[in-house]
Motif scaffolding. Structure first.
Motif, mmCIF file in Angstrom:
data_model
loop_
_atom_site.group_PDB
_atom_site.id
_atom_site.type_symbol
_atom_site.label_atom_id
_atom_site.label_comp_id
_atom_site.label_asym_id
_atom_site.label_seq_id
_atom_site.Cartn_x
_atom_site.Cartn_y
_atom_site.Cartn_z
ATOM 1 N N GLU A 60 -24.072 49.947 -21.550
ATOM 2 C CA GLU A 60 -23.575 51.008 -22.436
ATOM 3 C C GLU A 60 -22.126 50.723 -22.857
ATOM 4 N N HIS A 61 -21.338 50.247 -21.890
ATOM 5 C CA HIS A 61 -19.938 49.929 -22.198
ATOM 6 C C HIS A 61 -19.858 48.779 -23.197
ATOM 7 N N TYR A 62 -20.644 47.746 -22.975
ATOM 8 C CA TYR A 62 -20.641 46.605 -23.889
ATOM 9 C C TYR A 62 -21.009 47.039 -25.311
ATOM 10 N N ALA A 63 -21.993 47.930 -25.425
ATOM 11 C CA ALA A 63 -22.421 48.421 -26.749
ATOM 12 C C ALA A 63 -21.298 49.199 -27.431
ATOM 13 N N GLU A 64 -20.624 50.050 -26.665
ATOM 14 C CA GLU A 64 -19.517 50.846 -27.221
ATOM 15 C C GLU A 64 -18.373 49.931 -27.656
ATOM 16 N N PHE A 65 -18.078 48.949 -26.829
ATOM 17 C CA PHE A 65 -17.005 47.999 -27.146
ATOM 18 C C PHE A 65 -17.333 47.228 -28.422
ATOM 19 N N VAL A 125 -20.919 32.437 -28.443
ATOM 20 C CA VAL A 125 -21.224 32.083 -29.833
ATOM 21 C C VAL A 125 -20.596 33.110 -30.765
ATOM 22 N N ALA A 126 -19.859 32.648 -31.769
ATOM 23 C CA ALA A 126 -19.266 33.567 -32.747
ATOM 24 C C ALA A 126 -20.380 34.250 -33.542
ATOM 25 N N PRO A 127 -20.350 35.572 -33.671
ATOM 26 C CA PRO A 127 -21.386 36.294 -34.425
ATOM 27 C C PRO A 127 -21.416 35.878 -35.895
ATOM 28 N N PHE A 128 -22.534 36.188 -36.564
ATOM 29 C CA PHE A 128 -22.715 35.735 -37.948
ATOM 30 C C PHE A 128 -21.629 36.255 -38.875
ATOM 31 N N TRP A 129 -21.117 37.474 -38.614
ATOM 32 C CA TRP A 129 -20.114 38.025 -39.522
ATOM 33 C C TRP A 129 -18.726 37.432 -39.274
ATOM 34 N N ILE A 215 -25.424 44.628 -32.311
ATOM 35 C CA ILE A 215 -24.968 45.225 -31.041
ATOM 36 C C ILE A 215 -25.936 44.842 -29.918
ATOM 37 N N GLN A 216 -27.227 44.953 -30.188
ATOM 38 C CA GLN A 216 -28.235 44.608 -29.169
ATOM 39 C C GLN A 216 -28.153 43.133 -28.781
ATOM 40 N N ASN A 217 -27.944 42.265 -29.767
ATOM 41 C CA ASN A 217 -27.802 40.833 -29.482
ATOM 42 C C ASN A 217 -26.598 40.559 -28.604
ATOM 43 N N PHE A 218 -25.480 41.241 -28.907
ATOM 44 C CA PHE A 218 -24.270 41.058 -28.106
ATOM 45 C C PHE A 218 -24.507 41.500 -26.666
ATOM 46 N N VAL A 219 -25.115 42.680 -26.500
ATOM 47 C CA VAL A 219 -25.351 43.214 -25.149
ATOM 48 C C VAL A 219 -26.285 42.296 -24.354
ATOM 49 N N SER A 220 -27.372 41.838 -24.977
ATOM 50 C CA SER A 220 -28.316 40.974 -24.251
ATOM 51 C C SER A 220 -27.672 39.620 -23.919
ATOM 52 N N PHE A 221 -26.807 39.152 -24.793
ATOM 53 C CA PHE A 221 -26.123 37.873 -24.569
ATOM 54 C C PHE A 221 -25.087 37.983 -23.455
ATOM 55 N N ILE A 222 -24.243 39.022 -23.551
ATOM 56 C CA ILE A 222 -23.106 39.134 -22.631
ATOM 57 C C ILE A 222 -23.556 39.508 -21.215
#
Length: 243
Positions: A60-65, A125-129, A215-222
């Motif tokens: 949840e914290h990772y998603a908010e961040f 990995v740097a995100p697409f944006w 956001i979901q990709n970041f959370v699953s990755f991190i």
């Protein structure tokens, strides 16, 4: 706007929240047509995303961040104000992203200062944006090489590839930024704002269309054990350097 999240202006959740509030106040102030973004920390513009926000926390914290990181980019990249980055120190990763969001970048001509998206060096990995923003700044081939190798460019190298627009002695960075601002403000606001929107809209729309999945990709990755271990090792290395 002077960033003062000492010692290195790392982009923590608290800092990003404060930054967004400050930016919104300036956007809503009709008397404010431009902002110069710079640092109050010695030798560093911003060290980028706060690693402590990405290590040992809840999903949840990772998603908010990550939502706050997205919001920072969306607001700064689309700002109606003229935005000038006065880069008076090193600016890796998220610091480089902030600078690239601005309309114009002036960097202190100190070869010890560096700038770039160095995420791969941390095993991230740097995100697409992030990638899209860099492609819009320096082109596809230079971005591909920069991102795969996690390159940090010295100030002269950054100027050579167009990552920064101008190099000046450090003591002249604020006066130069003010002079450049006058040049940009001489253009009628509506014409400049519409042109900026036309240029940047496809990049913005791409994140808006994929915001939740990003956001979901970041959370699953991190949250992967391997990534958490990489971050732990990197933090250990930083502690040794400081020691």
């Amino acid at each position: 706007m002077k960033m003062e999240n000492l010692p290195v202006n790392s982009l923590s959740l608290d800092f990003l929240t404060e930054f967004l509030i400050s930016l919104e106040k300036l956007e809503n102030d009709r008397g404010c047509r431009g902002v110069i973004l710079t640092s109050g920390a010695p030798k560093i513009f911003s060290a980028g995303l706060d690693i402590m926000e990405m290590y040992g926390k809840s999903a949840e914290h990772y998603a908010e961040f990550w939502k706050a990181v997205q919001e920072m980019w969306l607001r700064l990249y689309q700002s109606n104000m003229v935005t000038i980055a006065a880069i008076n120190g090193s600016s890796p990763a998220g610091g480089c992203l902030m600078a690239m969001c601005c309309d114009y970048r002036i960097m202190a001509e100190n070869p010890k200062y560096s700038i770039g998206l160095n995420e791969t060096q941390l095993g991230i990995v740097a995100p697409f944006w992030f990638k899209d923003t860099m492609v819009n700044t320096i082109g596809n081939r230079a971005t591909e090489r920069s991102l795969e190798l996690g390159l940090l460019y010295s100030a002269p190298e950054a100027h050579k590839i167009g990552l920064v627009d101008q190099l000046v002695p450090e003591e002249k960075i604020q006066s130069t930024a003010a002079a450049v601002m006058s040049q940009w403000l001489a253009i009628p606001d509506h014409a400049r704002q519409i042109t900026k929107s036309v240029m940047r809209k496809p990049t913005v729309d791409r994140l808006l269309a994929h915001r939740e999945s990003d956001i979901q990709n970041f959370v699953s990755f991190i949250t992967k054990d391997s990534i958490q271990k990489s971050l732990q090792m990197y933090m250990g290395m930083l502690k040794q350097r400081r020691g």
